[in-house]
Write an enzyme that holds these catalytic residues in place. Structure first.
Site, PDB file in Angstrom:
ATOM      1  N   GLU A   1       0.897  -0.912   0.064  1.00  0.00           N
ATOM      2  CA  GLU A   1      -0.199  -0.008   0.141  1.00  0.00           C
ATOM      3  C   GLU A   1       0.679   1.906  -0.157  1.00  0.00           C
ATOM      4  O   GLU A   1       0.569   2.115  -0.707  1.00  0.00           O
ATOM      5  CB  GLU A   1      -1.238  -0.137   1.377  1.00  0.00           C
ATOM      6  CG  GLU A   1      -1.795   1.352   1.367  1.00  0.00           C
ATOM      7  CD  GLU A   1      -2.785   1.158   0.737  1.00  0.00           C
ATOM      8  OE1 GLU A   1      -2.899   2.018  -0.510  1.00  0.00           O
ATOM      9  OE2 GLU A   1      -3.865   0.159  -0.088  1.00  0.00           O
TER      10      GLU A   1
ATOM     11  N   GLY B   1       1.806   7.507  -1.122  1.00  0.00           N
ATOM     12  CA  GLY B   1       1.494   6.945   0.603  1.00  0.00           C
ATOM     13  C   GLY B   1       0.692   7.068   1.111  1.00  0.00           C
ATOM     14  O   GLY B   1       0.309   5.408   0.910  1.00  0.00           O
TER      15      GLY B   1
ATOM     16  N   GLY C   1      12.138  19.964   1.384  1.00  0.00           N
ATOM     17  CA  GLY C   1      12.708  18.585   1.342  1.00  0.00           C
ATOM     18  C   GLY C   1      11.661  17.863   0.825  1.00  0.00           C
ATOM     19  O   GLY C   1      10.812  16.846   0.773  1.00  0.00           O
TER      20      GLY C   1
ATOM     21  N   GLU D   1      14.811  15.791  -3.872  1.00  0.00           N
ATOM     22  CA  GLU D   1      15.597  15.604  -3.382  1.00  0.00           C
ATOM     23  C   GLU D   1      17.071  16.599  -4.284  1.00  0.00           C
ATOM     24  O   GLU D   1      16.182  16.971  -4.914  1.00  0.00           O
ATOM     25  CB  GLU D   1      16.183  13.993  -4.043  1.00  0.00           C
ATOM     26  CG  GLU D   1      15.075  13.453  -3.761  1.00  0.00           C
ATOM     27  CD  GLU D   1      14.829  12.810  -2.464  1.00  0.00           C
ATOM     28  OE1 GLU D   1      16.129  12.448  -1.829  1.00  0.00           O
ATOM     29  OE2 GLU D   1      13.864  11.233  -1.980  1.00  0.00           O
TER      30      GLU D   1
ATOM     31  N   LYS E   1       4.873   3.900 -10.044  1.00  0.00           N
ATOM     32  CA  LYS E   1       3.319   4.219  -9.818  1.00  0.00           C
ATOM     33  C   LYS E   1       2.518   3.805 -10.770  1.00  0.00           C
ATOM     34  O   LYS E   1       1.779   2.805 -10.108  1.00  0.00           O
ATOM     35  CB  LYS E   1       2.874   5.437  -8.950  1.00  0.00           C
ATOM     36  CG  LYS E   1       3.949   5.870  -7.590  1.00  0.00           C
ATOM     37  CD  LYS E   1       3.600   6.904  -6.963  1.00  0.00           C
ATOM     38  CE  LYS E   1       4.924   7.325  -5.702  1.00  0.00           C
ATOM     39  NZ  LYS E   1       4.481   8.661  -5.810  1.00  0.00           N
TER      40      LYS E   1
END
Lengths: 381, 381
Positions: free
Chosen positions: B71, B76, B129, B132, B147
């Site tokens: 999941e 997320g 943040g 990257e 995804k």
């Protein structure tokens, strides 16, 4: 095999799952009890039945080692039960805001986007099949309260009784309020709200102004949506068709699969003992709530009026965030004044409204609509 | 017990579930294989691993009677895997449109709402943040493709290879296009799209203009959202945080509960044999797609220019829906011309663009952005 004899089903050991789609809370209750007692699991779309007799039926099922699956009872096809129960299993749910009645949302959308009056919009809803001939249970908020009882029970892991829910419908909503709210940047929605506060939970169904950029404000027509705030997931929203033959069938079939695979049963075994350990949650009275408010008054067009009105607000510790007053029509003795307050206590607001109605410069009963403040995301760190 | 020795975990019979959160596709692949082989179930958040080696790993798990729960690998905390697999079990999924990369959505939102350039917005994302130090895999669309491979595989019940997905990132997106698109009522988003067409499925990741009133257009900042169209549920959308420590933890813990309760295993037993019966789906080439297009050209400011451009479109059976041309700055020899086309074939559009670039009245390479047309709800009756 086609039968209208319940006994035939109850006595057939080949039948493992009974699907109750008759509606209502009398015959349906009897059917569900008998299905469970004859060793069958139950799939139901009946929110009224579960909201009113859920405690009895779930406990009967639990005692008999059977399950009741009820995804279709809330928000049609949207897998909201599945999401709260499984997807958000790791969350302490902090708040839930739902547009859970498609009829009301259709009516309010027609009023907002097409400028239809409440009566016209209700007719539109009936002619499109979105509202029953007797739309009472939809427009008075009862249907939303049924769904809130189920969603809040699941979210806050407590048992919710219908009478715990403060309910106000959309019957009294006027086009003017939708328009004035729109000028201030808000859209009117009928919301089912459950919030876990520091000292208890608050449960209510009422029309509320939602900020226009909020996703809930974008939910139009007969669609439903539920916003949930969890301590680990943050903000999540599910959107979809809350009613209709095929969306409901989608949820019923998903439940059948869940029961047939044995998952519903193993989940019940794992979760039920935990639920029993939960302390009952304190229910907060509506008076204790805090919110922002939209207030519309018909006030006499003469010097000193605004001062008198503002004094009443001030006396009850209510600060004003903005005031909207248009030029009156020539010859009009009364003008509409629209006030948006800062966050205030509901009890104070109710007292202020009573006093306001008694002012000789105010004509009629003031209109008061709660304003939804976006729930802050409180992600645990 | 804290250990950095994998063997200690593999050899401990008390450990039932291994949770792989190291990322990457080399060490992680090895860890997952070994966990499965030592009789443990696996929970992973590793989309790249599953997108690249999913077929191998899932089949290994199946052979060994273990499960892989994933999941957290997509979007997320949003329980999108759970929803597609269980909630929409009764659906033939027709289309899926996802904003599945929070970094890109944050950058595009900064450009759209704050007028930041791509470079500035990327820096904003890094300082918050959300990106990257090396943001390549996010901004070039690879992460979204990973995804999509998982979501499309699950939705269309087929195995999807990364190379089947057409991928275009957001690196070349310019503020001018976002602004011109905005004038026409569109918002730019990076979308992962999977559509079941009559003769196969099409899978692609690319920037796309979304109509401003569409819910996907309202998904801002680092949030994710996935729109799904099913034959029985109609349109459904899930919205939430696609990344971050706690939202990811929310999904990981939900998976642990699902595996520990035995549900993941019983589901695999029930579903896997069905999946094997599915015929492989034909993948459609990008050239065969149909879409509307936004095209921006830098064209010489002299009579006849527009005629030449329109002739190229016409020669390739592309109708124009609207043309936007502002007055040029004094002394400018070239003007930006923005064209919104009607639905056209991608192959034709690509040929037209090549020809257009060769016109002597056109300077530089034309910019072309696909326009999302809302998928029609095709509720089965």
């Amino acid at each position: 095999m086609l039968t209208d004899n319940l006994e035939t089903i109850l006595n057939d050991p080949e039948i493992d799952i009974g699907i109750e789609l008759v509606g209502g809370t009398t015959v349906a209750r009897d059917i569900v009890r008998k299905l469970l007692e004859s060793g069958k699991d139950v799939v139901t779309a009946n929110k009224a039945l579960l909201a009113e007799h859920g405690t009895e039926l779930f406990s009967l099922a639990h005692r008999l080692g059977r399950v009741i699956a009820f995804e279709a009872s809330c928000c049609g096809g949207i897998p909201i039960i599945n999401t709260i129960r499984d997807g958000l299993a790791a969350n302490r749910i902090l708040a839930i805001y739902g547009i859970v009645n498609g009829t009301c949302n259709f009516i309010l959308t027609q009023m907002t986007d097409e400028g239809r009056t409440y009566a016209q919009a209700l007719k539109d809803a009936q002619s499109k099949g979105y509202a029953e001939a007797d739309p009472t249970l939809d427009v008075n908020g009862s249907d939303s309260a049924h769904k809130l009882a189920l969603l809040a029970g699941l979210s806050f892991k407590t048992s919710v009784s219908l009478k715990d829910i403060f309910v106000e419908g959309i019957e009294a909503v006027s086009l003017s309020d939708i328009r004035y709210g729109g000028e201030l940047g808000y859209v009117l929605k009928l919301l089912a709200v459950g919030i876990r506060e520091k000292d208890g939970i608050s449960l209510r169904v009422h029309p509320a102004f939602v900020w226009k950029d909020d996703l809930l404000a974008q939910v139009k027509g007969s669609f439903n949506a539920v916003s949930i705030y969890g301590h680990s997931i943050g903000h999540i929203l599910l959107y979809g068709r809350g009613a209709g033959r095929m969306p409901t069938a989608s949820a019923v079939v998903a439940d059948i699969a869940d029961v047939a695979s044995g998952n519903a049963r193993s989940r019940q075994k794992a979760i039920a003992p935990l639920a029993e350990k939960n302390p009952a949650l304190q229910l907060l009275s509506t008076e204790a709530l805090h919110s922002r408010y939209y207030v519309r008054l018909k006030a006499l067009d003469k010097p000193g009026t605004m001062a008198k009105i503002c004094t009443v607000f001030g006396n009850h510790q209510i600060s004003l965030a903005s005031v909207l007053q248009h030029e009156g029509e020539p010859g009009a003795t009364h003008l509409p004044i629209v006030v948006m307050t800062a966050r205030a206590c509901e009890g104070n607001m109710q007292k202020a409204l009573v006093e306001m109605a008694q002012l000789n410069v105010v004509s009629g009963k003031p209109v008061c609509i709660r304003v939804l403040e976006e729930h802050p995301e409180e992600l645990a760190s």
